[in-house]
Enzyme design. Structure first.
Site, short mmCIF file in Angstrom:
data_model
loop_
_atom_site.label_atom_id
_atom_site.label_comp_id
_atom_site.label_asym_id
_atom_site.label_seq_id
_atom_site.Cartn_x
_atom_site.Cartn_y
_atom_site.Cartn_z
N ASN A 1 21.21 -16.73 30.83
CA ASN A 1 21.60 -16.48 29.44
C ASN A 1 22.04 -15.01 29.40
OD1 ASN A 1 21.57 -15.53 26.75
ND2 ASN A 1 20.29 -17.27 26.12
N GLU B 1 24.85 -18.56 25.96
CA GLU B 1 25.11 -17.52 24.95
C GLU B 1 26.27 -16.62 25.36
OE1 GLU B 1 22.41 -16.04 21.81
OE2 GLU B 1 20.93 -16.05 23.42
N ASP C 1 18.80 -22.20 29.37
CA ASP C 1 17.81 -21.61 28.47
C ASP C 1 17.26 -22.74 27.62
OD1 ASP C 1 16.34 -20.34 26.55
OD2 ASP C 1 17.95 -19.01 25.87
N ASN D 1 14.57 -22.59 25.79
CA ASN D 1 13.79 -22.10 24.65
C ASN D 1 12.46 -22.85 24.53
OD1 ASN D 1 14.92 -19.83 23.19
ND2 ASN D 1 16.69 -21.12 22.77
N ASP E 1 13.70 -20.06 30.91
CA ASP E 1 14.94 -20.48 31.60
C ASP E 1 14.54 -21.31 32.81
OD1 ASP E 1 17.17 -18.72 30.18
OD2 ASP E 1 15.36 -17.50 30.41
N ASP F 1 18.69 -9.87 27.63
CA ASP F 1 17.23 -9.99 27.54
C ASP F 1 16.70 -11.10 28.46
OD1 ASP F 1 18.58 -11.68 25.79
OD2 ASP F 1 17.44 -11.10 24.01
N HIS F 2 17.60 -11.88 29.06
CA HIS F 2 17.23 -12.89 30.07
C HIS F 2 17.71 -12.43 31.45
CE1 HIS F 2 16.66 -16.39 27.15
NE2 HIS F 2 17.29 -15.51 26.39
#
Length: 262
Positions: free
Chosen positions: A7, A34, A151, A153, A222, A251-252
């Site tokens: 991501n 994303e 991802d 989530n 992930d 941030d990933h």
DNA sequence: ATGGTTGTTTTACAA
């Protein structure tokens, strides 16, 4: 064959990082999430210049997924089947030829679902997970190596986050979310990272806020879920967390699986 | 300690 999910939180903002990582890590297939870009806005020429074929399923401003691959896919499916009214770009799937047949690889950006009390967001997450389960069940009937990477989530287990108490009421960790993830796994899909290590404190995301990276306050969301035909070929996995320390990071971080399809 | 950050053709919202 190295297959990765990442991501990148905006492909245009992350182009330098993406190029650096592709050059360093040399993945064969990359599942991006994303991209936050329409198809026309994806920096296609820059990525093709590094020897990758590019397939996108973009959306203005938010979401958006892509597949980068050193070999050209034979087929591409855009959008998760099961709801023709779903406008969000969260799924792209490709079929790739390998020496003994074909593999099917999907890039998944599963809905976040927060806040859980929202009348739309959490139900959308759960219905999307059920659609994914139905689609995965159909794919498994093909009995070919299937890799659902992305991802999710979803924090699968308490040890997949720094502090379970903090996440107790979050859509990423609610019992109903984890149960839906287990239903997916119970089709016969294997969590690649968990299949190759017993290590704890393995995370793939650290929030930008409150020094989460510096404190290793992360979560593992992930995942690569593998059909048996892919799990049998899995040799190793890695979470390339050094990328989180780069300038202007996502941030990933990339999560990769190494497979032998020869 | 009710904070803090990033990206998007933004000025609110998603994460």
């Amino acid at each position: 064959m190295k297959i990765a999910t990442w991501n990148i939180n905006g492909v245009k903002a992350r182009l330098d990082n993406l190029r650096q990582w592709l050059t360093d890590s040399q993945p064969d297939i990359v599942c991006l999430q994303e991209i936050k870009s329409v198809d026309e806005g994806f920096p296609r020429l820059e990525i093709e210049a590094l020897g990758y074929h590019v397939e996108t399923h973009g959306q203005k401003g938010f979401n958006g997924v892509a597949l980068l691959s050193k070999i050209r896919p034979d087929e591409i499916l855009r959008g998760l089947p099961g709801d023709d009214g779903d406008e969000q770009s969260r799924y792209i799937e490709g079929v790739f030829s390998v020496p003994r047949g074909a593999i099917r690889v999907a890039s998944i950006y599963l809905p976040n679902g927060n806040p859980p009390e929202d009348p739309v967001k959490y139900p959308y997450k759960l219905s999307w997970m059920e659609r994914l389960r139905q689609h995965a069940r159909n794919c498994l009937l093909l009995e070919e190596p299937l890799i659902l990477a992305g991802d999710y989530n979803v924090i699968p287990e308490p040890h997949d986050c720094f502090d379970p108490a903090v996440w107790a009421t979050d859509a990423l960790f609610l019992p109903e979310t984890r149960a839906a993830f287990r239903r997916l796994e119970n089709l016969g899909l294997v969590d690649a990272v968990r299949a190759t290590t017993d290590a704890t404190k393995l995370y793939s995301f650290w929030d930008y806020q409150a020094g989460a990276w510096q404190k290793n306050n992360g979560i593992r969301i992930d995942h690569l879920l593998l059909a048996p035909e892919a799990a049998d070929r899995l040799k190793a996995t890695a979470i390339e967390k050094h990328v989180r320390a780069w300038e202007k990071p996502s941030d990933h971080v990339p999560v990769v699986g190494l497979f032998d399809f020869n």
